[in-house]
Design a protein around this motif. Structure first.
Motif: not given
Length: 359
Positions: A20, A24, A29-30, A63, A82, A86, A95
């Protein structure tokens, strides 16, 4: 056939966040990172989680909300971090911190497993020798001694009776240990305070478990504070992620004190540390960090705890040798000698008789 029974591991979690993070970095996109993990992962349990997340995300879930449905794989603090990423637009920093923390935790667990390999082999061999001795050697030696009709010492008679009992009623022994195992598991669930006492006082392993607990605490606090998460929220994340009854209780008590009286985290934690689960060195660094850069100080302390765990794990073999392996080996020697000594006496008596007959 039984892939669905496979457990997830810290390596699986690290791999997911690593992929991920790579996506990123390139502005992808996730959702695509989750889709890639679902395609490439070999662990069927993780694949099922990724597919479930992907389905929810395609239906409009964030997510974090998609991750929240799989608490056995995603710890609470990870999901909340997370979600903060977001909402704040700091997903790259979040991350990076998660990957850094999980990488350290993964390496730490590898070091512990590596250090435990040799002691496990020794314990397994001792168990195998014990089974051979009890179920094969002792009963047959007992039959030989009984045929001779020799008056045996009390210790030898006890060992022989023990061997015959194990052979005749082995199924009862299995049932007893099975009930003992499941009863112990149930007790650990019902009484988490007893579970903590046992975990932290197991010879050689207790110190490692305690250091792991402190590593998780300082790592989460440092990671959250570096991402500009409020201290109260960071403490709640650390409490939710802890599997220790005493640590969770201490952090939640500190959090309630902070909310009720407006105390600083340091003062609240000191007053709430009734179980002494937080060591003095953490309080010293918290006092230093209260003047600034607390997040960086906590991360440095986490690295120090990781080194401490590595040092302790290298000492596991020596400590287990004295606390577990050595006593078990002495028991085996005692069982063997209790049978062999009467046989040596018989042989010596026979030799003396033959010498007397020759004279």
């Amino acid at each position: 056939m039984f892939d669905f029974l496979k457990k997830t591991s810290i390596e699986d979690l690290y791999e997911f966040f690593y992929v991920w993070q790579m996506y990123e970095d390139f502005g992808i996109r996730s959702e695509e990172a989750v889709a890639e993990c679902a395609k490439s992962v070999k662990n069927q349990a993780v694949k099922t989680i990724m597919e479930g997340m992907l389905k929810d995300m395609k239906n409009g879930a964030s997510t974090a909300d998609a991750m929240r449905k799989f608490p056995d794989f995603f710890p609470t603090y990870v999901v909340e971090m997370v979600q903060i990423g977001e909402r704040s637009g700091q997903m790259h920093e979040i991350l990076s911190n998660l990957v850094f923390s999980l990488d350290h935790e993964m390496e730490m667990e590898k070091d512990i497993r590596s250090a435990m390999w040799m002691p496990k082999v020794f314990i397994l061999l001792l168990g195998l020798c014990f089974c051979i001795l009890v179920f094969y050697v002792i009963p047959r030696m007992g039959d030989v001694l009984n045929e001779i009709g020799m008056q045996l010492p009390l210790v030898t008679r006890f060992v022989l009776e023990f061997g015959h009992f194990m052979v005749s009623y082995w199924f009862l022994v299995l049932i007893f240990f099975g009930l003992l195992f499941f009863g112990w598991q149930r007790l650990m669930v019902v009484r988490p305070d007893i579970r903590d006492v046992v975990r932290f006082h197991i010879p050689a392993l207790g110190a490692i478990r305690l250091a792991q607990l402190h590593f998780r605490l300082t790592s989460i606090l440092g990671m959250c504070l570096e991402a500009n998460v409020p201290i109260r929220t960071a403490v709640r994340f650390a409490a939710d992620s802890s599997d220790s009854y005493y640590m969770r209780g201490t952090l939640m008590a500190a959090l309630r004190r902070m909310e009720a009286s407006g105390s600083s985290f340091l003062d609240a934690l000191q007053h709430s540390n009734a179980y002494d689960i937080i060591p003095d060195n953490i309080f010293i660094l918290l006092r230093v960090g209260s003047k600034g850069n607390l997040g960086q100080i906590m991360l440095k302390l986490a690295e120090r705890k990781q080194k401490e765990i590595l040092r302790l794990s290298k000492q596991v073999g020596d400590k287990l040798a004295f606390s577990v392996i050595m006593p078990a080996a002495l028991i085996l020697v005692f069982l063997v000698l209790s049978i062999e000594l009467p046989i040596w006496d018989i042989m010596n008596n026979n030799n003396l008789s033959n010498m007397g007959g020759g004279m």
